[in-house]
Design an enzyme around this catalytic site. Structure first.
Site, PDB file in Angstrom:
ATOM      1  N   ASN A 102      -0.046   0.529   0.709  1.00 38.29           N
ATOM      2  CA  ASN A 102      -0.412   1.066   2.021  1.00 38.29           C
ATOM      3  C   ASN A 102      -0.667  -0.031   3.056  1.00 38.29           C
ATOM      4  O   ASN A 102      -1.199   0.242   4.125  1.00 38.29           O
ATOM      5  CB  ASN A 102      -1.643   1.961   1.903  1.00 38.29           C
ATOM      6  N   ILE A 143      -2.383  -1.513   8.225  1.00 34.24           N
ATOM      7  CA  ILE A 143      -2.946  -0.643   7.200  1.00 34.24           C
ATOM      8  C   ILE A 143      -2.615   0.815   7.501  1.00 34.24           C
ATOM      9  O   ILE A 143      -2.767   1.273   8.639  1.00 34.24           O
ATOM     10  CB  ILE A 143      -4.490  -0.788   7.156  1.00 34.24           C
ATOM     11  N   CYS A 144      -2.151   1.534   6.472  1.00 37.18           N
ATOM     12  CA  CYS A 144      -1.909   2.962   6.663  1.00 37.18           C
ATOM     13  C   CYS A 144      -3.137   3.732   6.194  1.00 37.18           C
ATOM     14  O   CYS A 144      -3.354   3.898   4.993  1.00 37.18           O
ATOM     15  CB  CYS A 144      -0.675   3.378   5.872  1.00 37.18           C
ATOM     16  N   LEU A 145      -3.927   4.166   7.145  1.00 37.19           N
ATOM     17  CA  LEU A 145      -5.174   4.856   6.818  1.00 37.19           C
ATOM     18  C   LEU A 145      -5.397   5.917   7.887  1.00 37.19           C
ATOM     19  O   LEU A 145      -5.386   5.619   9.085  1.00 37.19           O
ATOM     20  CB  LEU A 145      -6.314   3.824   6.809  1.00 37.19           C
ATOM     21  N   LYS A 148      -5.830   6.427  12.555  1.00 33.61           N
ATOM     22  CA  LYS A 148      -4.823   7.078  13.398  1.00 33.61           C
ATOM     23  C   LYS A 148      -5.322   8.435  13.863  1.00 33.61           C
ATOM     24  O   LYS A 148      -6.280   8.538  14.612  1.00 33.61           O
ATOM     25  CB  LYS A 148      -3.505   7.180  12.625  1.00 33.61           C
TER      26      LYS A 148
END
Ligand SMILES: [Zn+2]
Ligand SMILES: [Zn+2]
Ligand SMILES: [Zn+2]
Ligand SMILES: [Zn+2]
Ligand SMILES: [Zn+2]
Ligand SMILES: [Zn+2]
Ligand SMILES: [Zn+2]
Lengths: 153, 589
Positions: free
Chosen positions: A81, A88-90, A94
């Site tokens: 992620n 960072i994909c969190l 978002k």
């Protein structure tokens, strides 16, 4: 710099981060810009990142807390992620951001993400593929990277 | 994209002469004045409107939309005994489908409340405190300066305002706004929002609710015309998707492309994609000037109909589309109107496989060009007709009424002719997309289709020419003209005949040309020797005019049909009691 107009909320958050730091996490504002934080997260135990010290940068945009802080890893890390640039994909960074969240909650969530990688919602396709195809091997690589890039700090 | 489609059967035209559908079974009688028609207004109306007895849609303006929206909110609010704000949130969640809201609510109210954030009571137990810390700015405020959704998570009004206004300015997601507390899903309704934000943001929010009613509702769509604010509410299950907005734009409700009846949405989408892919190759097609086939001087097209007359001294009359002599086009030849057909050059003596492939690739582009040019030209011709009609209604009708001493009510036939032209150009245009995708190997269908299309096109050219050019004489006349009544009879007649041709065409295409099977026997009666379809190599596709289609005179007598339908002019075999084309019976005489 433009620290004179710093909202009370940011000042209070900063004070609390310094006086009662969360375990395994340190965050301190830069001297020139109180909206810019140098962050360190210790790799959680029982994770491939154990023993590593990961540097991040965190920036509070003008709209904060109505908009989420901007965070990214500065230390190279092998994680499905997190991409090459450290992004960072969190979800809470978002669309799930809420102004009632704080710097502390964000950093705790990132720490939790290190303990529980989620290859089904990947940011780094290749690493996620690796993770799904052969988790043991991917974990080994993550450990190697931790040794290589995150042990010196 | 479909390169297979483009290439199919490019060299397979020798087999054309199986059951060829002859184009001239009796249509030769249509030389100008010989057609039968009824120009009384009543009968005109009854034929032109018989497709649309039941309007299948309603055009809504903003007030209509708001009114309908208010109505459903009231209904849900009454039936479920919940506040209007909650009803609105529920409806938004279920895409404004009242039935779905009912079903879900009565099946499991608790689940629905949870999913939509409609809490029945507060989830926090601090209701009695005098002062709260705002969870966003961390400041303490007296309770009366703070707000909360149904959950009871209090935030100060400044933070709420920032929260809501950020969400509103982020887009329509604000309609699903929840309490800022990350662990809480309580919905934030319009009542709270209106307490907190600026007038401008309130307007935006209310605009989003309105848009949601149109955009999330499966029954409603915005008119796609640029700048048009009407929406169209469509009744499911009606036979045609074509709707006509109050702004005068007609579009397909299903795919929101411009109206394309009788061609289906899939074909239209394929065709539009194809045109995008080929647009660079096709730019030259849209040029407004072509060399006269006789004297080679460039001739500009500034009219709607395809009958072009070169400037003096040449004065050669030719067809804009195929550059053939106009005299070959229907009227005089008593023959087959073949300008609409694409004919591939024969592949004689091409043994080299590579050369054959090159030839096929060239043919496939040539084939596409044929259809594209006709599609595009009918499109521009239609736009010209729309402009001409406007001019007619704003200036010419009045002028003509003066000159010819006719009351304007007596000149309705002119407007009707132009409306017919506009509609026919649209249909004709789309039949070229249809023709492009009609498989080459379905010979019978292809020929039936090309025959109907050819007849319709030929009729339309005559109508368009009459409305465009002959009318000019009477407009420029000094005083009342002798021939004006004849002109009226002719134009009204052409309008009615052309309408019939196009109704046949539309009906046949909507049936998927299924009549071919039932009519097969009839069509086969015409000897295949009459087949004029195949040109020599390098034929029309390259701009020459070596057509060999004139077949009428050689047709054996016993094959000639015995009666012409008075409604659609179709020539029927003696044995048929009703018209094979339009299914109507001849009136007893
Ligand atoms: Zn709440
Ligand atoms: Zn506040
Ligand atoms: Zn419209
Ligand atoms: Zn459509
Ligand atoms: Zn000429
Ligand atoms: Zn032609
Ligand atoms: Zn008929």
């Amino acid at each position: 710099m433009a620290n004179s107009n710093l909202p009370r909320r940011i000042i209070k958050e900063t004070q609390r981060l310094l006086s009662e730091p969360a375990p395994g996490i340190s965050a301190s504002p830069s001297e020139e810009n109180m909206r810019y934080f140098n962050v360190m997260i210790l790799g959680p135990t029982q994770s491939p990142y154990e023993g590593g010290v990961f540097k991040l940068e965190l920036f509070l945009p003008e709209e904060y807390p109505m908009a989420a802080p901007k965070v990214r890893f500065l230390t190279k890390i092998y994680h499905p992620n997190i991409d090459k640039l450290g992004r960072i994909c969190l979800d809470i960074l978002k669309d799930k951001w809420s102004p009632a969240l704080q710097i502390r909650t964000v950093l705790l969530s990132i720490q939790a993400l290190l303990s529980a990688p989620n290859p089904d919602d990947p940011l780094s396709e290749n690493i996620a593929k690796h993770w799904k195809a052969n988790e043991a091997e991917a974990v080994e690589t993550a450990k190697e990277w931790t040794n290589l890039y995150a042990s010196g700090a | 994209m479909d390169s297979d489609d483009d290439m199919h059967d490019a060299n397979d035209l020798d087999s054309l002469d199986d059951d060829y559908y002859s184009g001239d079974n009796g249509m030769g009688s249509d030389d100008g004045d010989g057609f039968e028609f009824d120009n009384s207004d009543d009968s005109d109306d009854s034929t032109s409107h018989h497709h649309r007895q039941q309007p299948s849609y309603t055009v809504l303006n903003e007030d209509d939309i708001r009114q309908r929206q208010e109505e459903v909110i009231t209904r849900i609010s009454t039936v479920l005994s919940i506040p209007r704000v909650s009803a609105s949130i529920l409806l938004r969640h279920y895409n404004w489908d009242v039935t779905k809201v009912h079903d879900a609510w009565f099946a499991d109210e608790e689940r629905v409340r949870k999913a939509t954030g409609l809490l029945e009571s507060s989830v926090v137990s601090n209701q009695n405190m005098k002062e709260f810390n705002c969870g966003i700015c961390f400041e303490a405020y007296p309770r009366d300066r703070m707000y909360a959704a149904a959950c009871g998570h209090y935030f100060c009004s400044a933070c709420w305002t920032g929260y809501v206004s950020t969400s509103i300015n982020d887009g329509p997601g604000c309609l699903m706004l929840r309490c800022p507390d990350p662990s809480c899903g309580a919905a934030v309704g319009q009542d709270l929002i209106n307490l907190l934000v600026s007038e401008e943001d309130k307007q935006k929010y209310s605009r989003y609710i309105l848009r949601s009613y149109v955009e999330d509702n499966k029954k409603t769509k915005w008119c796609p015309a640029p700048g048009c604010d009407f929406a169209v509410d469509f009744v499911a299950g009606s036979s045609s998707f074509d709707v006509s907005c109050n702004c005068s734009f007609s579009f397909c409700w299903n795919c929101t492309e411009e109206a394309h009846r009788p061609v289906d949405c899939v074909t239209v989408a394929k065709w539009i994609l194809k045109n995008c892919a080929e647009s660079e190759n096709m730019n030259w097609i849209l040029a407004n000037s072509k060399p006269c086939p006789k004297c080679k001087r460039p001739i500009e097209k500034n009219q709607g109909c395809m009958h072009i007359t070169c400037t003096p001294p040449c004065k050669f009359e030719f067809c804009w589309l195929c550059l053939g002599a106009w005299s070959d086009h229907g009227e005089r030849t008593g023959g087959f109107y073949a300008c609409n057909r694409y004919e591939t050059a024969k592949q004689e003596g091409l043994y080299d496989e590579a050369e054959k492939r090159r030839e096929m690739a060239k043919n496939s582009l040539e084939r596409y060009t044929h259809y594209y040019e006709r599609w595009a030209t009918n499109q521009s011709s239609r736009l010209k007709a729309v402009a001409d009609l406007q001019q007619m209604q704003s200036v010419h009708i009045e002028k003509l009424s003066d000159k010819q001493c006719q009351p304007e009510t007596q000149l309705k036939f002119i407007t009707e002719a132009w409306l017919q032209i506009i509609e026919c150009r649209r249909v004709l245009k789309w039949t070229y997309a249809y023709g492009y995708y009609l498989p080459e190997n379905e010979h019978a269908k292809r020929q039936f289709f090309e025959y109907l299309q050819g007849e319709a096109e030929s009729g339309l050219e005559r109508l368009h020419q009459c409305a465009e050019k002959e009318l000019q004489t009477y407009l420029n006349a000094e005083g009342p003209s002798e021939g004006f009544n004849d002109f009226k009879t002719k134009l009204a007649g052409l309008t009615s005949v052309t309408r019939n041709y196009f109704e046949n065409l539309v009906r046949a295409l909507e049936n998927g040309l299924s009549d071919v099977d039932s009519q097969g026997a009839c069509s086969k009666t015409t000897s295949s020797k009459n087949l004029g379809g195949v040109t020599k190599r390098g034929g029309r596709g390259k701009g020459t005019t070596s057509r060999t289609t004139s077949t009428g005179p050689s047709r054996p007598q016993e094959d000639s049909p015995s009666w012409h339908c008075e409604h659609c002019t179709f020539a029927n075999a003696r044995a048929n009691v009703t018209c094979q084309m339009c299914n109507r019976s001849p009136s007893a005489r």
